[in-house]
Design an enzyme around this catalytic site. Sequence first.
Site, short mmCIF file in Angstrom:
data_model
loop_
_atom_site.label_atom_id
_atom_site.label_comp_id
_atom_site.label_asym_id
_atom_site.label_seq_id
_atom_site.Cartn_x
_atom_site.Cartn_y
_atom_site.Cartn_z
N LYS A 97 0.63 -1.32 -17.21
CA LYS A 97 -0.61 -0.57 -16.99
C LYS A 97 -0.41 0.44 -15.86
CE LYS A 97 -3.92 -2.43 -14.31
NZ LYS A 97 -4.34 -1.61 -13.16
N ASN A 98 0.17 -0.03 -14.74
CA ASN A 98 0.26 0.83 -13.55
C ASN A 98 1.32 1.89 -13.65
OD1 ASN A 98 -1.89 -0.55 -12.57
ND2 ASN A 98 -0.73 -1.78 -11.10
N ARG A 101 -9.92 3.77 -10.01
CA ARG A 101 -9.32 4.45 -8.88
C ARG A 101 -8.12 5.28 -9.31
NH1 ARG A 101 -8.35 4.75 -3.52
NH2 ARG A 101 -6.17 5.02 -2.90
N CYS A 144 -13.80 -0.38 -4.06
CA CYS A 144 -13.87 -1.33 -5.17
C CYS A 144 -13.91 -2.71 -4.54
CB CYS A 144 -12.68 -1.16 -6.11
SG CYS A 144 -11.17 -1.77 -5.41
N ARG A 180 -10.22 1.52 -0.02
CA ARG A 180 -9.28 2.33 -0.81
C ARG A 180 -9.47 3.83 -0.57
NH1 ARG A 180 -8.14 -0.59 -6.37
NH2 ARG A 180 -6.07 0.29 -5.98
N MET A 212 -8.30 7.82 0.61
CA MET A 212 -7.26 8.68 0.02
C MET A 212 -6.56 9.54 1.06
SD MET A 212 -8.38 9.91 -3.76
CE MET A 212 -6.95 10.96 -3.76
N ASP A 213 -6.62 9.14 2.32
CA ASP A 213 -6.04 9.98 3.39
C ASP A 213 -4.55 10.20 3.21
OD1 ASP A 213 -4.82 7.77 5.70
OD2 ASP A 213 -6.09 7.06 4.07
N ASP A 257 -0.44 -7.79 -6.33
CA ASP A 257 -1.10 -7.99 -7.64
C ASP A 257 -0.79 -9.36 -8.24
OD1 ASP A 257 -0.77 -4.52 -8.74
OD2 ASP A 257 -2.07 -5.50 -7.28
N ILE A 279 -1.84 -6.06 2.06
CA ILE A 279 -2.03 -4.75 1.42
C ILE A 279 -3.50 -4.38 1.32
CG2 ILE A 279 -1.57 -3.39 -0.65
CD1 ILE A 279 0.98 -4.14 0.82
N ARG A 302 -9.25 -4.95 -18.46
CA ARG A 302 -8.70 -3.71 -17.88
C ARG A 302 -7.19 -3.78 -17.82
NH1 ARG A 302 -11.43 -1.64 -12.48
NH2 ARG A 302 -9.74 -0.20 -12.91
C1 EPZ Z 1 -1.50 0.73 -6.88
O1 EPZ Z 1 -2.75 1.07 -6.30
C2 EPZ Z 1 -1.83 -0.20 -8.04
N1 EPZ Z 1 -2.67 0.50 -9.01
C3 EPZ Z 1 -2.56 -1.44 -7.53
O2 EPZ Z 1 -2.76 -2.32 -8.64
C4 EPZ Z 1 -1.66 -2.14 -6.52
O3 EPZ Z 1 -2.34 -3.27 -6.00
C5 EPZ Z 1 -1.30 -1.17 -5.38
O4 EPZ Z 1 -0.68 0.02 -5.95
C6 EPZ Z 1 -0.35 -1.78 -4.38
O5 EPZ Z 1 0.82 -2.18 -5.01
C7 EPZ Z 1 -2.09 1.41 -9.85
O6 EPZ Z 1 -0.90 1.66 -9.79
C8 EPZ Z 1 -2.99 2.09 -10.82
P1 EPZ Z 1 -1.72 2.03 -2.58
P2 EPZ Z 1 -2.82 2.24 -5.19
O7 EPZ Z 1 -2.04 3.46 -2.46
O8 EPZ Z 1 -1.86 3.31 -5.51
C9 EPZ Z 1 -4.35 1.85 1.40
C10 EPZ Z 1 -3.96 -3.71 -10.09
O9 EPZ Z 1 -4.46 -4.84 -9.93
N2 EPZ Z 1 -4.41 3.31 1.25
O10 EPZ Z 1 -0.30 1.58 -2.46
O11 EPZ Z 1 -4.24 2.59 -5.01
C11 EPZ Z 1 -5.16 1.15 0.32
O12 EPZ Z 1 -6.53 1.08 0.71
C12 EPZ Z 1 -4.12 -2.64 -9.02
O13 EPZ Z 1 -3.28 -3.37 -11.10
C13 EPZ Z 1 -4.96 4.09 2.26
O14 EPZ Z 1 -5.40 3.57 3.30
O15 EPZ Z 1 -2.30 1.43 -3.91
C14 EPZ Z 1 -4.52 -0.20 0.24
O16 EPZ Z 1 -5.04 -1.02 1.27
C15 EPZ Z 1 -4.97 -3.12 -7.85
N3 EPZ Z 1 -5.03 5.44 2.10
C16 EPZ Z 1 -3.04 0.11 0.52
O17 EPZ Z 1 -3.02 1.39 1.18
C17 EPZ Z 1 -4.54 6.06 0.97
O18 EPZ Z 1 -4.60 7.30 0.88
C18 EPZ Z 1 -2.19 0.18 -0.75
O19 EPZ Z 1 -2.66 1.25 -1.50
C19 EPZ Z 1 -3.98 5.25 -0.05
C20 EPZ Z 1 -3.92 3.88 0.12
#
Ligand code: EPZ
Length: 422
Positions: free
Chosen positions: A22-23, A94, A118, A123, A125-126, A308, A330, A400
């Site tokens: 999926k990811n 997201r 969520c 989450r 986007m900085d 995950d 995380i 999902r």
């Molecule tokens: C991806 O999410 C996955 N989703 C998530 O899977 C997975 O848990 C996550 O990576 C970590 O491995 C997809 O690939 C679609 P991150 P992503 O940016 O890219 C913080 C599932 O169950 N952060 O690595 O959103 C964020 O809040 C889902 O399949 C910021 O602070 O993850 C989190 O605490 C859930 N600012 C941490 O970093 C940002 O700009 C990890 O986020 C971006 C992220």
Amino acid sequence: MDSIVVRGNGPLSGQIPIAGAKNACLALMPATLLSDEPLTLTNAPRLSDIRTMTELLASLGAEVTALQEGKVLATSCHGEINPVADYEIVRKMRASNLVLGPLLARLGHAVVSLPGGCAIGARPMDIHVDALAALGAEIELKDGYLHAEAKGGLKGATHEMRFASVGATENFLMAASLAKGTSVLKNAAREPEIVDLAKCLRAMGAQIEGDGTSEIVIEGKDRLHGATHPVVADRIELGTYMLAPAICGGEVECLGGRIDLLESFCEKLDAAGISVEQTHTGLKVARKNGRIRAVDVTTEPFPGFPTDLQAQMMALLCTAEGTSVLEEKIFENRFMHAPELVRMGANIDVHGGHATVHGVEKLKGAPVMATDLRASVSLILAGLAAEGETVVSRVYHLDRGYERVEEKLAGVGAHIERVKAS
Ligand code: EPZ
């Protein structure tokens, strides 16, 4: 809303096919925005998130046609492109934020709604914004939307991320592929889904090296061409189904599974007393005799233990011999499955980012509620070995990220059925 009914039914045996990730697919689909030629994705998973991404891409003017019952996605983006990713779709998923980089690269501007928080965290986007700004984009937040502009196009640059964000790495990779000049991304995420995206972009003519390491070098190109790319196996679905025989006993082979996708997870299974063997068709998992042993788990970016799989691992450790401590590093709120497991007789104390699980002999079936994608499947896993009946409600969360979960588990002997909402 559908629910799923599970009854403990003893050891499992047989084979479970693992679908495409999926990811990975949610990052690969937006890559179609980078070219005016068709991009075909094979081994695609049939999931509601994929349908949501299809809806989003269609709203932008791209076409996604599901072939072979959705296992093949024929995508293209050759007409007029709408640069606005609307909140109504983005708020549902997201991963919609992964159109930001490609739109910026292709059009020089984009307006993408912030996804909003969520269940598992705020989450923000900085990290995405900083990474794309390094490539010359000017991005400001207005009325809940990120307005991004790259006058004169994106320019290659070196950028170090404050955290190895998966999504920000993916947005940067896609944007830098069409930027002018060389880009270097430091502290890049190393997940297999990043490697899969890089493979697909190279098939489209991008020049990318170092994917899978924390430093990725991209030589920008003027344009990318079409390609056909197979989606990598879903390591989170794989790990989830590996835990079924671990929890119930028996032996199950997960077809298409590869140890290199889940090394740290497999090390923890071994420490708990579960045997994992790489066969030429997949991963064979068996529970050695006796009770499993408690183990401590800390979630980290790849190659560390995947966040995950934290909820699913907790379901296993509820009946381990001894006490396990799970640390979630995380996400800030990813223990919502714990109170539901406690309803089934588990003994779990949650304090901040730590959950302490005191193993009990057996769980007891109970009505429980899914709160997010991975929490829902951890409740099903717990129900597989519990005494009596477990009814998991709100299984739309499950759909999902898991294709036909009740068929796959019933196929190896689980007593599980979906009850359609009346
Ligand atoms: C991806 O999410 C996955 N989703 C998530 O899977 C997975 O848990 C996550 O990576 C970590 O491995 C997809 O690939 C679609 P991150 P992503 O940016 O890219 C913080 C599932 O169950 N952060 O690595 O959103 C964020 O809040 C889902 O399949 C910021 O602070 O993850 C989190 O605490 C859930 N600012 C941490 O970093 C940002 O700009 C990890 O986020 C971006 C992220």
